[in-house]
Design an enzyme around this catalytic site. Structure first.
Site, PDB file in Angstrom:
ATOM      1  CE1 TYR A   1      -3.869   2.239   0.220  1.00 11.45           C
ATOM      2  CE2 TYR A   1      -2.389   3.532   1.592  1.00 11.45           C
ATOM      3  CZ  TYR A   1      -3.544   3.427   0.838  1.00 11.45           C
ATOM      4  OH  TYR A   1      -4.370   4.526   0.695  1.00 11.45           O
TER       5      TYR A   1
ATOM      6  CD  GLN B   1       9.935  13.253   9.336  1.00 16.96           C
ATOM      7  OE1 GLN B   1       9.016  12.474   9.127  1.00 16.96           O
ATOM      8  NE2 GLN B   1      10.800  13.580   8.380  1.00 16.96           N
TER       9      GLN B   1
ATOM     10  CG  HIS C   1       2.271 -37.178  22.145  1.00 21.82           C
ATOM     11  ND1 HIS C   1       0.907 -37.096  22.251  1.00 21.82           N
ATOM     12  CD2 HIS C   1       2.666 -36.033  21.532  1.00 21.82           C
ATOM     13  CE1 HIS C   1       0.503 -35.958  21.727  1.00 21.82           C
ATOM     14  NE2 HIS C   1       1.546 -35.288  21.285  1.00 21.82           N
TER      15      HIS C   1
ATOM     16  CD  GLU D   1       7.737   6.602  11.985  1.00 23.52           C
ATOM     17  OE1 GLU D   1       7.263   7.712  12.305  1.00 23.52           O
ATOM     18  OE2 GLU D   1       7.587   6.105  10.856  1.00 23.52           O
ATOM     19  CG  HIS D   2      11.682   8.693  12.297  1.00 15.63           C
ATOM     20  ND1 HIS D   2      10.354   8.996  12.131  1.00 15.63           N
ATOM     21  CD2 HIS D   2      12.070   8.014  11.189  1.00 15.63           C
ATOM     22  CE1 HIS D   2       9.941   8.521  10.970  1.00 15.63           C
ATOM     23  NE2 HIS D   2      10.954   7.917  10.377  1.00 15.63           N
TER      24      HIS D   2
ATOM     25  CD  GLN E   1     -11.557   3.140  -0.394  1.00 17.75           C
ATOM     26  OE1 GLN E   1     -11.714   3.074   0.812  1.00 17.75           O
ATOM     27  NE2 GLN E   1     -11.408   4.285  -1.029  1.00 17.75           N
TER      28      GLN E   1
ATOM     29  CG  HIS F   1       5.241  12.991   7.094  1.00 17.28           C
ATOM     30  ND1 HIS F   1       5.128  12.446   5.854  1.00 17.28           N
ATOM     31  CD2 HIS F   1       6.540  12.854   7.434  1.00 17.28           C
ATOM     32  CE1 HIS F   1       6.301  11.992   5.455  1.00 17.28           C
ATOM     33  NE2 HIS F   1       7.182  12.231   6.410  1.00 17.28           N
TER      34      HIS F   1
ATOM     35  CG  ASP G   1      11.805  10.330   5.991  1.00 14.86           C
ATOM     36  OD1 ASP G   1      11.710   9.352   6.735  1.00 14.86           O
ATOM     37  OD2 ASP G   1      11.321  11.454   6.265  1.00 14.86           O
TER      38      ASP G   1
HETATM   39  N1  NAD Z   1       4.996   4.924   9.979  1.00 15.62           N
HETATM   40  C1  NAD Z   1       5.520   4.920   8.784  1.00 15.62           C
HETATM   41  O1  NAD Z   1       6.426   4.146   8.491  1.00 15.62           O
HETATM   42  C2  NAD Z   1       5.010   5.886   7.741  1.00 15.62           C
HETATM   43  C3  NAD Z   1       5.676   5.995   6.492  1.00 15.62           C
HETATM   44  C4  NAD Z   1       5.149   6.873   5.536  1.00 15.62           C
HETATM   45  C5  NAD Z   1       3.957   7.570   5.816  1.00 15.62           C
HETATM   46  N2  NAD Z   1       3.368   7.441   7.028  1.00 15.62           N
HETATM   47  C6  NAD Z   1       2.097   8.079   7.344  1.00 15.62           C
HETATM   48  O2  NAD Z   1       1.109   7.617   6.420  1.00 15.62           O
HETATM   49  C7  NAD Z   1       0.041   8.536   6.406  1.00 15.62           C
HETATM   50  C8  NAD Z   1      -0.473   8.705   4.960  1.00 15.62           C
HETATM   51  O3  NAD Z   1      -1.796   9.184   4.999  1.00 15.62           O
HETATM   52  P1  NAD Z   1      -2.513   9.917   3.782  1.00 15.62           P
HETATM   53  O4  NAD Z   1      -3.841  10.395   4.260  1.00 15.62           O
HETATM   54  O5  NAD Z   1      -1.591  10.889   3.178  1.00 15.62           O
HETATM   55  O6  NAD Z   1      -2.709   8.822   2.651  1.00 15.62           O
HETATM   56  P2  NAD Z   1      -3.504   7.405   2.621  1.00 15.62           P
HETATM   57  O7  NAD Z   1      -3.268   6.854   1.266  1.00 15.62           O
HETATM   58  O8  NAD Z   1      -3.116   6.572   3.785  1.00 15.62           O
HETATM   59  O9  NAD Z   1      -5.050   7.740   2.778  1.00 15.62           O
HETATM   60  C9  NAD Z   1      -5.804   8.294   1.743  1.00 15.62           C
HETATM   61  C10 NAD Z   1      -7.099   7.521   1.581  1.00 15.62           C
HETATM   62  O10 NAD Z   1      -7.899   7.644   2.765  1.00 15.62           O
HETATM   63  C11 NAD Z   1      -9.246   7.461   2.422  1.00 15.62           C
HETATM   64  N3  NAD Z   1     -10.100   8.390   3.175  1.00 15.62           N
HETATM   65  C12 NAD Z   1      -9.922   9.724   3.312  1.00 15.62           C
HETATM   66  N4  NAD Z   1     -10.942  10.242   4.021  1.00 15.62           N
HETATM   67  C13 NAD Z   1     -11.781   9.227   4.330  1.00 15.62           C
HETATM   68  C14 NAD Z   1     -13.022   9.133   5.058  1.00 15.62           C
HETATM   69  N5  NAD Z   1     -13.592  10.200   5.598  1.00 15.62           N
HETATM   70  N6  NAD Z   1     -13.595   7.915   5.172  1.00 15.62           N
HETATM   71  C15 NAD Z   1     -13.025   6.816   4.640  1.00 15.62           C
HETATM   72  N7  NAD Z   1     -11.856   6.866   3.937  1.00 15.62           N
HETATM   73  C16 NAD Z   1     -11.246   8.050   3.791  1.00 15.62           C
HETATM   74  C17 NAD Z   1      -9.375   7.753   0.944  1.00 15.62           C
HETATM   75  O11 NAD Z   1      -9.881   6.638   0.292  1.00 15.62           O
HETATM   76  C18 NAD Z   1      -7.958   8.036   0.470  1.00 15.62           C
HETATM   77  O12 NAD Z   1      -7.665   7.341  -0.717  1.00 15.62           O
HETATM   78  C19 NAD Z   1       0.571   9.825   7.037  1.00 15.62           C
HETATM   79  O13 NAD Z   1      -0.028   9.944   8.304  1.00 15.62           O
HETATM   80  C20 NAD Z   1       2.090   9.573   7.179  1.00 15.62           C
HETATM   81  O14 NAD Z   1       2.655  10.190   8.306  1.00 15.62           O
HETATM   82  C21 NAD Z   1       3.849   6.585   7.982  1.00 15.62           C
HETATM   83  N1  HSO Z   2       8.897   9.987   7.485  1.00 18.46           N
HETATM   84  C1  HSO Z   2       8.011   9.023   6.860  1.00 18.46           C
HETATM   85  C2  HSO Z   2       7.881   7.835   7.797  1.00 18.46           C
HETATM   86  O1  HSO Z   2       7.308   8.177   8.983  1.00 18.46           O
HETATM   87  C3  HSO Z   2       8.481   8.527   5.529  1.00 18.46           C
HETATM   88  C4  HSO Z   2       8.557   9.524   4.429  1.00 18.46           C
HETATM   89  C5  HSO Z   2       8.234   9.348   3.118  1.00 18.46           C
HETATM   90  N2  HSO Z   2       8.488  10.496   2.472  1.00 18.46           N
HETATM   91  C6  HSO Z   2       8.969  11.335   3.342  1.00 18.46           C
HETATM   92  N3  HSO Z   2       8.999  10.764   4.557  1.00 18.46           N
HETATM   93 ZN    ZN Z   3       9.214  11.849   6.404  1.00 20.13          ZN
END
Ligand code: NAD
Ligand code: HSO
Ligand code: ZN
Length: 438
Positions: free
Chosen positions: A131, A260, A420, A327-328, A189, A263, A361
């Site tokens: 994903y 950070q 056994h 995490e970091h 989904q 994000h 990153d």
């Molecule tokens: N921990 C890690 O290793 C790491 C690494 C990279 C990113 N991240 C985190 O990942 C997250 C990415 O989130 P994002 O939102 O940018 O993308 P995402 O792809 O996770 O979510 C987007 C999707 O959420 C759904 N959505 C939005 N609103 C909704 C609602 N009201 N009801 C149901 N579904 C809904 C939609 O279908 C949309 O396609 C950030 O919080 C980032 O910090 C974590």
């Molecule tokens: N810091 C995120 C992980 O928590 C990863 C990322 C992707 N692009 C930039 N940063």
């Molecule tokens: Zn980052």
């Protein structure tokens, strides 16, 4: 920017306050999100592609024509991104590959005692779903972080899901890692489709990748289904804890904190320092840098979740960091490497002035999919072994079994599991019979 208000002297706090300060930002509407996700999963299971069309329109305002990206579009992406971008992807890929290629699990083959051979065999997980988040930012680098270890592990079926509209940069990064199956679908989904399959999407054995609260909740729910897919981890909103002393560069720290906090609305940064001067300077620098920042709403919201903690000394900083299990973890102190031995809970550690989190990153080689919410206490960041599994094998010769028979019989008897015991005793008696016949 409310971080100026969130400054605490650790030794002035009581136990309850300490706990509160180190708590993660509460997921707003947690119960509602769980209910919505349950409904989405149920609907995708029942209505399959129809549900994907419906939710894409509803949540991403996108009308799906083809869930699966056409091969020609994937291949053609190389003509639609800049040379500079392609070069950057190649360099990052090379470093990530180099570090991950050393991580493969190793097989074991040993004669434990004469006539008893034990082995551990390693196999790739056959079908994996990656994903790639795309809501607040198209996380192109996450393609590399997931696809490269999957390829090294030699998973047979690797599919990728990302919310619409998938950029050419994501397509190119996937293409250059050898991924041929890409579905333009995001959110809960997408996770449900990977768990159950639809007319267009084959179900997978394990689902990988970070995401927002809906994606994370969906991963949690499908991982509880008996015989359903497993998941890598719950990789939620980005977190960063920085340990600093009087030798740190406050401007560098401020920039790492801003990087950070851009994000998402729910990111959290904690600065723990033994130097009140550094804390004050960091705040001044953040205010200055903020004037020229993009994504200001995200940053302000994350900074509201963030804290500055003043300690008596560096060992107290380390104690707090281990408690929070970030995490970091950035350690910007006089001799950061000397502190490593005291760190027990962290997803990924960045040592010294010249190791910004952005390096990990994107391109230094380590993985950026890391445990959040304090799960670094017991879970590691993503690696090749997450895409592999092991099987044990044993082979005993007649004399090998004879040598260990008594031990097995005694232990089986002590558990009152006589069948056994008999599985061994009977075999032994056949050996005795054969000997008597000779
Ligand atoms: N921990 C890690 O290793 C790491 C690494 C990279 C990113 N991240 C985190 O990942 C997250 C990415 O989130 P994002 O939102 O940018 O993308 P995402 O792809 O996770 O979510 C987007 C999707 O959420 C759904 N959505 C939005 N609103 C909704 C609602 N009201 N009801 C149901 N579904 C809904 C939609 O279908 C949309 O396609 C950030 O919080 C980032 O910090 C974590
Ligand atoms: N810091 C995120 C992980 O928590 C990863 C990322 C992707 N692009 C930039 N940063
Ligand atoms: Zn980052």
């Amino acid at each position: 920017m409310n971080i100026c208000k969130n400054i605490y002297y650790w030794s002035n706090l009581n136990a309850q306050d300490k706990k509160q300060i180190l708590s993660r930002p509460a997921v707003t509407n947690k119960k509602q999100i769980a209910k919505d996700v349950e409904n989405i999963i149920h609907t995708v299971k029942k209505e399959r592609n129809q549900a994907l069309y419906k939710y894409s329109k509803l949540f991403d305002n996108f009308t799906i024509k083809d869930i699966k990206k056409k091969n020609i579009d994937i291949i053609n992406s190389k003509n639609l991104v800049s040379q500079e971008f392609k070069k950057a992807v190649q360099i990052a890929k090379k470093n990530i590959f180099k570090f991950h290629n050393l991580q493969k699990l190793h097989e074991i083959d040993i004669e434990i005692q004469p006539g008893i051979r034990c082995q551990k065999l390693i196999r790739p997980i056959e079908s994996v779903g990656l994903y790639i988040p795309g809501g607040t930012a198209p996380l192109i680098s996450t393609v590399l972080m997931l696809a490269i270890p999957a390829m090294i592990a030699q998973c047979k079926n690797i599919v990728l899901c990302s919310p619409p509209k998938i950029s050419n940069e994501i397509l190119y990064s996937a293409y250059s890692c050898g991924i041929e199956t890409i579905y333009e679908i995001g959110g809960a989904q997408a996770i449900a489709a990977l768990a159950f399959g639809t007319e267009s999407i084959n179900k997978v054995d394990k689902i990988f990748g970070p995401g927002n609260a809906y994606v994370t909740e969906a991963k949690l729910q499908v991982s509880k289904i008996i015989n359903g897919p497993s998941i890598d981890m719950l990789a939620g909103p980005s977190e960063l804890l920085i340990i600093a002393d009087e030798t740190s560069r406050a401007d560098f720290i401020a920039l790492d904190m801003l990087s950070q906090s851009e994000h998402g609305y729910d990111s959290q940064i904690i600065l723990v320092t033994s130097s009140i001067n550094i804390a004050e300077e960091v705040i001044i620098h953040i205010k200055n840098f903020l004037k020229n920042s993009d994504r200001i709403d995200c940053i302000n919201s994350s900074l509201n979740n963030s804290k500055i903690i003043i300690t008596n000394d560096i060992m107290e900083c380390i104690f707090i960091s281990n408690l929070y299990a970030p995490e970091h973890l950035i350690i910007q102190t006089k001799n950061p490497r000397s502190l490593l031995k005291n760190i027990i809970n962290a997803g990924s550690i960045f040592l010294g002035l010249w190791s910004p989190e952005s390096a990990g990153d994107y391109a230094s080689g380590t993985n950026h999919v890391l445990p959040t919410y304090g799960s670094a206490r017991s879970i590691s960041g993503l690696g090749v072994s997450d895409f592999q599994k092991s099987m044990t094998v044993q082979e005993l010769t007649c004399s090998g079994l004879s040598n260990i028979a008594h031990t097995i019989e005694i232990l089986a008897e002590s558990e009152q599991l006589i069948a056994h015991k008999n599985a061994v005793s009977f075999r032994l008696s056949t050996i005795m019979d054969n000997l008597n016949d000779v």
